[in-house]
Each structure stands twice: as structure tokens, then as C-alpha cells.
Design an enzyme around this catalytic site. Structure first.
Site, PDB file in Angstrom:
ATOM      1  N   ASP A 194       0.852  -1.129  -0.047  1.00 38.26           N
ATOM      2  CA  ASP A 194       0.106  -0.129  -0.118  1.00 38.26           C
ATOM      3  C   ASP A 194       0.925   1.378   0.138  1.00 38.26           C
ATOM      4  O   ASP A 194       1.816   1.268   0.887  1.00 38.26           O
ATOM      5  CB  ASP A 194      -0.807   0.104   1.202  1.00 38.26           C
ATOM      6  CG  ASP A 194      -2.311   0.497   0.860  1.00 38.26           C
ATOM      7  OD1 ASP A 194      -3.199  -0.278   1.305  1.00 38.26           O
ATOM      8  OD2 ASP A 194      -2.435   1.462   0.402  1.00 38.26           O
ATOM      9  N   GLU A 223      -6.577   3.712  -5.973  1.00 32.50           N
ATOM     10  CA  GLU A 223      -7.545   3.946  -5.194  1.00 32.50           C
ATOM     11  C   GLU A 223      -8.147   5.579  -5.573  1.00 32.50           C
ATOM     12  O   GLU A 223      -7.620   6.428  -5.191  1.00 32.50           O
ATOM     13  CB  GLU A 223      -7.603   3.979  -3.713  1.00 32.50           C
ATOM     14  CG  GLU A 223      -9.071   4.251  -2.946  1.00 32.50           C
ATOM     15  CD  GLU A 223      -9.076   4.538  -1.397  1.00 32.50           C
ATOM     16  OE1 GLU A 223     -10.013   4.239  -0.687  1.00 32.50           O
ATOM     17  OE2 GLU A 223      -8.105   5.251  -1.312  1.00 32.50           O
ATOM     18  N   HIS A 244     -11.093  -2.946   2.882  1.00 27.76           N
ATOM     19  CA  HIS A 244     -11.141  -2.678   4.478  1.00 27.76           C
ATOM     20  C   HIS A 244     -11.761  -1.479   5.115  1.00 27.76           C
ATOM     21  O   HIS A 244     -11.892  -1.047   6.171  1.00 27.76           O
ATOM     22  CB  HIS A 244      -9.552  -2.486   4.824  1.00 27.76           C
ATOM     23  CG  HIS A 244      -8.972  -1.413   3.999  1.00 27.76           C
ATOM     24  ND1 HIS A 244      -8.658  -1.386   2.855  1.00 27.76           N
ATOM     25  CD2 HIS A 244      -8.488  -0.045   4.696  1.00 27.76           C
ATOM     26  CE1 HIS A 244      -8.355  -0.199   2.431  1.00 27.76           C
ATOM     27  NE2 HIS A 244      -8.164   0.690   3.275  1.00 27.76           N
ATOM     28  N   ASP A 245     -12.542  -0.505   3.843  1.00 24.39           N
ATOM     29  CA  ASP A 245     -13.403   0.629   4.261  1.00 24.39           C
ATOM     30  C   ASP A 245     -14.661   0.268   4.045  1.00 24.39           C
ATOM     31  O   ASP A 245     -15.546   1.161   4.469  1.00 24.39           O
ATOM     32  CB  ASP A 245     -12.759   1.470   3.319  1.00 24.39           C
ATOM     33  CG  ASP A 245     -11.322   2.163   3.227  1.00 24.39           C
ATOM     34  OD1 ASP A 245     -10.558   2.496   2.543  1.00 24.39           O
ATOM     35  OD2 ASP A 245     -11.020   1.730   4.618  1.00 24.39           O
TER      36      ASP A 245
HETATM   37  O1  TEU Z   1      -9.590   5.693   1.867  1.00 24.92           O
HETATM   38  C1  TEU Z   1      -9.686   6.779   1.293  1.00 24.92           C
HETATM   39  C2  TEU Z   1     -11.109   7.018   1.478  1.00 24.92           C
HETATM   40  O2  TEU Z   1     -11.887   7.630   0.465  1.00 24.92           O
HETATM   41  C3  TEU Z   1     -12.126   6.501   2.447  1.00 24.92           C
HETATM   42  O3  TEU Z   1     -11.676   7.376   3.278  1.00 24.92           O
HETATM   43  C4  TEU Z   1     -13.346   6.462   1.929  1.00 24.92           C
HETATM   44  O4  TEU Z   1     -13.924   7.621   1.594  1.00 24.92           O
HETATM   45  C5  TEU Z   1     -14.077   5.792   3.080  1.00 24.92           C
HETATM   46  O5  TEU Z   1     -13.565   5.322   3.977  1.00 24.92           O
HETATM   47  C6  TEU Z   1     -14.965   4.837   2.608  1.00 24.92           C
HETATM   48  O6  TEU Z   1     -16.194   5.009   2.740  1.00 24.92           O
HETATM   49  C7  TEU Z   1      -8.240   5.443   2.156  1.00 24.92           C
HETATM   50  C8  TEU Z   1      -8.004   3.904   2.775  1.00 24.92           C
HETATM   51  O7  TEU Z   1      -8.418   3.134   2.228  1.00 24.92           O
HETATM   52  C9  TEU Z   1      -8.587   4.272   4.122  1.00 24.92           C
HETATM   53  O8  TEU Z   1      -8.689   3.209   5.043  1.00 24.92           O
HETATM   54  C10 TEU Z   1      -7.632   5.371   4.849  1.00 24.92           C
HETATM   55  O9  TEU Z   1      -8.615   5.662   6.258  1.00 24.92           O
HETATM   56  C11 TEU Z   1      -7.782   6.602   3.823  1.00 24.92           C
HETATM   57  O10 TEU Z   1      -7.438   6.597   2.624  1.00 24.92           O
HETATM   58  C12 TEU Z   1      -6.729   7.585   4.420  1.00 24.92           C
HETATM   59  O11 TEU Z   1      -5.590   7.027   4.212  1.00 24.92           O
END
Ligand code: TEU
Ligand code: CA
Length: 538
Positions: free
Chosen positions: A98, A246, A315-316
Site C-alpha cells: 500500500d 484508489e 477494509h473500508d
Molecule cells: O481511503 C480513502 C477514502 O476515500 C476512504 O476514506 C473512503 O472515503 C471511506 O472510508 C470509504 O467509505 C483510503 C484508505 O483506504 C482508508 O483506509 C484510509 O483511512 C484513507 O485512505 C486515508 O489514508
């Protein structure tokens, strides 16, 4: 279109904190992943996407990096990491890391020097005497005051995640050096975190929005495209590797500009339109899920994008079977349907840990069960709006990112075979019957279906490289053809929780989640039914 390895690879995302704990401290770690490489090999994974394992104060579970070239002691040592790359390589499994370069941790040496007033490092970030009206991705403000000074710094995420200033060539060179450091260790590429927000055109106030005011000043800017082209030319093109970005708030046309072959920027991107099909504006405000909206979003990207990075979980995001399936009456059938969907669409499929056994959302029942910084931030904001506790908890428990982060369920023992210690996050009580050990005994189970689906995909040029064409079908039935030369695979997915009519299709049934074998005997599709046929035209 070339047949690069990453186009046909099955990519398995691991959230290291939640995968497997090898030393009983309740936190998953790298030796724990190495222990499970044979499991991933048998599943058919070709590449692992490793969410952050770098040194970090873990305000955002590693997406706040304090040293890009060090492994967090929670996860092990650099020797453990090298061992993982070596052992995975022996099994033909690649590793991508990542790359979190929109921001660092506020405990990173660069930021500490900046706070101490070092001009060179202050210019690695955005320090300003005047704030603007931008809104944070986690909700709330984006400027934090510097103690003892009339000075503020920008953070699009948490205040412990200050944004890097990508106008600064030193920042560019630092990141090139970091990427080469890991590529020289034999990794196969990067998943690039929120990569399309890194270049801010200006810090002018933004047009007021319900969330993310200011977005227009930093979303997919020309400066961002320029940096991606340079990183590709200066670093990535010198290695056999790939990148998946992403990229938030992009449509297919904007996605093609970020990863189109002729653009020489990224190789593919994660879009979010299909992830927004059950929300009103913000993800915390749900709208009833209707398969037709998910189908519409996926179909659009299949038709309009050069190539896609396909996923239903990460994971989000909450678990797909809880969101788009039925965990009460049809968990198996719906989990298999979602498996077929993710593995039959045109593009590179990403499977998230636990998805292959149909893991569900967490069974949280109090806010102290929740660890995620985003959920706690939102809870605070909703409290300010006097949203009653019951409604707040309901909103958070169904959408929290912790739904994806509950420890992996390896068996039915007290801590699900994840740890001998106290797990960092609550293990779902349903691990007693939803777990790998039980699935490995069930030849008609979800895991067995994943293995069969992956094996079928690996021998099918049509699924790996074929064109995509949607077939007319009843509402909530997603049917499409994948054609490569004279080979045609037809995929029919009833995404409804009720019976539905079968569209006009032909061919020999090769995959079914209702043990069907003869197409002529089928007139109606069962709830969440999968039918995949194969045909070779003369
Ligand atoms: O996520 C970016 C992001 O857009 C997320 O915050 C998203 O909007 C939301 O959680 C989805 O509903 C990335 C990573 O995947 C996330 O885990 C990190 O918290 C974020 O960036 C900051 O690095
Ligand atoms: Ca551990």
C-alpha cells in the site's frame, strides 16, 4: 490489449491487523500471513495486496505512516517481511504494498522537523497562517493549529495525517526513493491510496457542499496526472510491476484518463460508483438496496472503462453478503452469487480476506466495540446534531469500516483460531459456524465454490480477456456474455431474494450454485441463483 500477468491475476487483499496472529498479542502479523500461504495457494490467489505494515502510531491503522522503510513492530521485523516475500514467491504468489503518499503521520520525522520550524520540511506540507473552508474525508475541519504559533497545517483526513505538498520536488524524490526501496525487495507493485487527491491546484475556498467542500481544487488535477506519468517513467517502468489506484469520485471517463494504456499513469483504478448504490449522498445515510442500481453502476464501468479493478469488499466497506446478499436465509447462495459476479466481470478481481467464506458484518452492540477513527469522528459530529443515541448507533454499526476489520474466522474455537491472546477488535460470535475449518469440510460450501470459480476463470480466455456484452433480463437479474474469439461464456446472476425469469441463453452449464446441469430443465431462477454456461462457436 496485452495479456500482462496482472490482468489475469486473482488478487487477495490482506488487512494484516485482522488476518492471523502468530504471537498471541491479539494483533495479526506478518509471520501469521506466512503461516497461511498454503491456504492462499489452494484458494488460487496469485498476488497479495498487503494493507499498510509500516511504522505508524496507528491513528488510522497504518494509513498514517511515520517511517516508510520500517515494519511496525506489531507486524514483525523486516526479516519477517523478506521471509514472506520469499515464501510467497516459492508458491508463485506476488506481493503488492500500500503506497500512502497523500499524507504522512504527524509523527513522521519530516513533520516533526517541520513542526520544529525547519523551512525545508515545512515545505513538505501545507503550513499556512490562513485556513480555508475545506471539509475532511472523515468529517469535520481540515486545518489544525500549530501549538504556540498563528499557523495551521492541512489534513484531508485526521489531524494526525498531514497532507504532503506535491508541488515540492523534494517530496517527489523522497517518494521515488521509497518506491524503489520496496520494488528492489522484490514486491510486484503498489495499491496507491487516495491517489487522485494528492495535487492541490490551490488552497482557495471551495464551493459549499454537504461534505468535502474544496474537492474541486484537488480532485484528479492535471498536476496529479503529471506526477503519475513521471512516477511511471522514472520508477515503475523499470520494474515488472503494476499499480492500482484508489481513486475517489471519478466516473469511467476520468478513470480512463488515470489508467488508460496510452496515458502511462496507473494500470487500473478502484472506482466507487457501485459502492454508492445504497446510500443517499453520504454513506451514513442509507437508501434501500436495489440490485438494479448495483447492476447499472457495474454495467456502465464495464462498457466505458478500458480495464477495471473489480471488488465488492475491502477494509473500508461493509461486508458484501450483509449488504447485497441475505445472511439469514440465503447466505451461502448469495455469497456464491457475489463470488461469480466479482470473478466473471471483465477486469482484475480483488478478493478481501474472509469474503471467500462469506463473513458478515460485525455484531457490535456498543460504541466501545468500535475502533475506527472515522466512525468515532462521525459519532461526535452526529452527537453535535443531537441525533439520538439509538439512531446514531444504528447508522454507525451498519456502515462502520470495522465491519470489514473483524478478525478472520479460521475455526469455531473461542478466538476463531485468530489469536491465543485478546483480539484487538471484537470477533463476530457467528465464527462458531462461519469459519475456514468448517468450509474446508463442505464440498458444497462457499470456499469450495470460490476455488472452483477461480479454477474455471484461470482456464477461460473469455473470462480473463474476453469482451463484455450485457444481455436483456428481468429486473435484478444481471446477465452478460464474455467472448474471446469463438469462445463464449454466459453469466446469469439472479441478484434478487426471490425467483426470477431466465433470460434467453444457450451453452453447456459449467457453474451453478443450485447444482443445475441441464439448461432445458430450467425456466425460473431461484433466489441469488448463478448460472454460467460455456459455448464454442464453429
Ligand atoms: O481511503 C480513502 C477514502 O476515500 C476512504 O476514506 C473512503 O472515503 C471511506 O472510508 C470509504 O467509505 C483510503 C484508505 O483506504 C482508508 O483506509 C484510509 O483511512 C484513507 O485512505 C486515508 O489514508
Ligand atoms: Ca501478533
Amino acid at each position: 490489449m496485452n495479456k500482462e500477468w496482472w490482468r489475469k491475476a486473482i488478487i487477495y487483499q490482506i488487512y494484516p491487523r485482522s488476518f492471523n496472529d502468530s504471537n498471541g498479542d491479539g494483533i495479526g502479523d506478518i509471520p501469521g500471513i506466512t503461516e497461511k500461504l498454503d491456504y492462499l495457494k489452494e484458494l488460487g490467489a496469485d498476488c497479495i495486496w498487503l494493507s499498510p505494515v509500516y511504522a505508524s502510531p496507528n491513528c488510522d491503522n497504518g494509513y498514517d505512516i511515520s517511517d516508510y522503510k520500517a515494519i511496525h513492530p506489531d507486524f514483525g521485523t523486516m526479516a519477517d517481511f523478506d521471509e514472506l516475500v520469499k515464501k510467497a514467491g516459492e508458491r508463485g504468489i506476488k506481493i503488492i504494498m500500500d503506497l500512502v503518499i497523500n499524507h504522512t503521520s504527524d509523527e513522521h520525522e519530516w513533520f516533526q522537523k517541520a513542526l520544529a520550524g525547519d523551512k525545508k520540511y515545512r515545505d513538505y506540507y501545507y503550513f499556512r497562517e490562513k485556513k480555508n473552508n475545506w471539509g475532511s474525508f472523515f468529517g469535520g475541519k481540515t486545518w489544525e493549529k500549530v501549538p504556540g504559533e498563528e499557523m495551521y497545517y492541512l489534513h484531508l483526513f485526521n489531524k494526525k495525517q498531514p497532507d504532503l505538498n506535491w508541488h515540492n520536488p523534494d517530496v517527489y524524490n523522497e517518494v521515488c526513493d521509497i518506491m524503489r526501496f520496496w520494488l528492489d525487495k522484490g514486491i510486484a507493485g503498489f495499491r496507491c491510496d487516495v491517489i487522485n487527491v494528492i495535487y492541490k491546484n490551490s488552497l482557495d475556498n471551495g464551493k459549499r457542499r454537504i461534505a468535502l467542500t474544496g474537492l474541486e481544487h484537488y480532485l484528479s488535477t492535471e498536476g496529479c496526472h503529471e506526477i503519475l506519468r513521471r512516477l511511471n517513467k522514472d520508477v515503475l517502468s523499470h520494474y515488472d510491476c503494476f499499480t492500482v489506484g484508489e481513486t475517489v469520485f471519478v466516473n469511467p471517463a476520468q478513470a480512463n484518463l488515470l489508467m488508460g494504456e496510452s496515458r502511462k499513469e496507473l494500470n487500473m483504478v478502484f472506482g466507487f460508483e457501485h459502492m454508492e448504490c445504497d446510500q443517499r449522498g453520504l454513506k451514513w445515510f442509507k437508501r434501500p438496496y436495489a440490485p438494479k442500481r448495483l447492476i447499472a453502476a457495474l454495467d456502465k464501468w464495464q462498457r466505458e472503462c478500458e480495464w477495471t479493478a473489480n471488488y465488492l469488499e475491502n477494509h473500508d466497506q461493509p461486508r458484501s453478503v450483509s449488504r447485497f446478499g441475505d445472511i439469514e436465509d440465503y447466505r451461502k447462495e448469495s455469497a456464491k452469487m457475489l463470488c461469480a459476479l466479482n470473478l466473471c466481470l471483465r477486469g482484475t478481481p480483488f478478493i478481501y480476506e474472509g469474503e471467500e467464506i462469506g463473513m458478515t458484518n460485525g455484531d457490535f452492540d456498543k460504541m466501545s466495540d468500535i475502533q475506527d477513527v472515522e466512525s468515532h469522528t462521525i459519532n461526535g459530529i452526529l452527537k453535535k446534531f443531537l441525533i439520538p443515541c439509538g439512531i446514531r448507533m444504528k447508522m454507525i454499526f451498519r456502515t462502520t469500516r470495522d465491519n470489514a476489520r473483524t478478525p478472520m474466522q479460521w475455526d469455531g474455537t473461542s478466538n476463531a483460531g485468530f489469536t491465543e491472546g485478546v483480539p484487538w477488535l471484537r470477533i463476530n460470535a457467528n465464527h462458531e459456524w462461519i469459519n475456514v475449518a468448517r468450509e474446508e469440510q463442505d464440498e458444497n460450501g462457499i470456499l469450495a465454490f470460490y476455488k472452483a470459480m477461480i479454477a474455471f476463470r484461470k482456464q477461460s480466455d473469455a473470462l480473463q480477456f474476453g469482451d463484455y456484452e450485457k444481455i436483456d433480463s428481468k429486473t435484478g437479474v444481471y446477465a452478460f456474455k464474455r467472448t474471446y474469439g469463438n469462445k463464449c461464456v454466459t453469466v446469469v446472476l439472479n441478484m434478487n431474494c426471490y425467483n426470477a425469469g431466465l433470460p434467453e441463453i444457450s451453452g453447456k452449464i459449467v457453474m451453478s450454485n443450485y447444482n443445475r446441469s441441464d439448461l432445458d430443465e430450467i425456466s425460473t431462477l431461484n433466489p441469488y441463483e448463478v448460472l454460467i454456461t460455456e459455448r464454442e462457436d464453429r
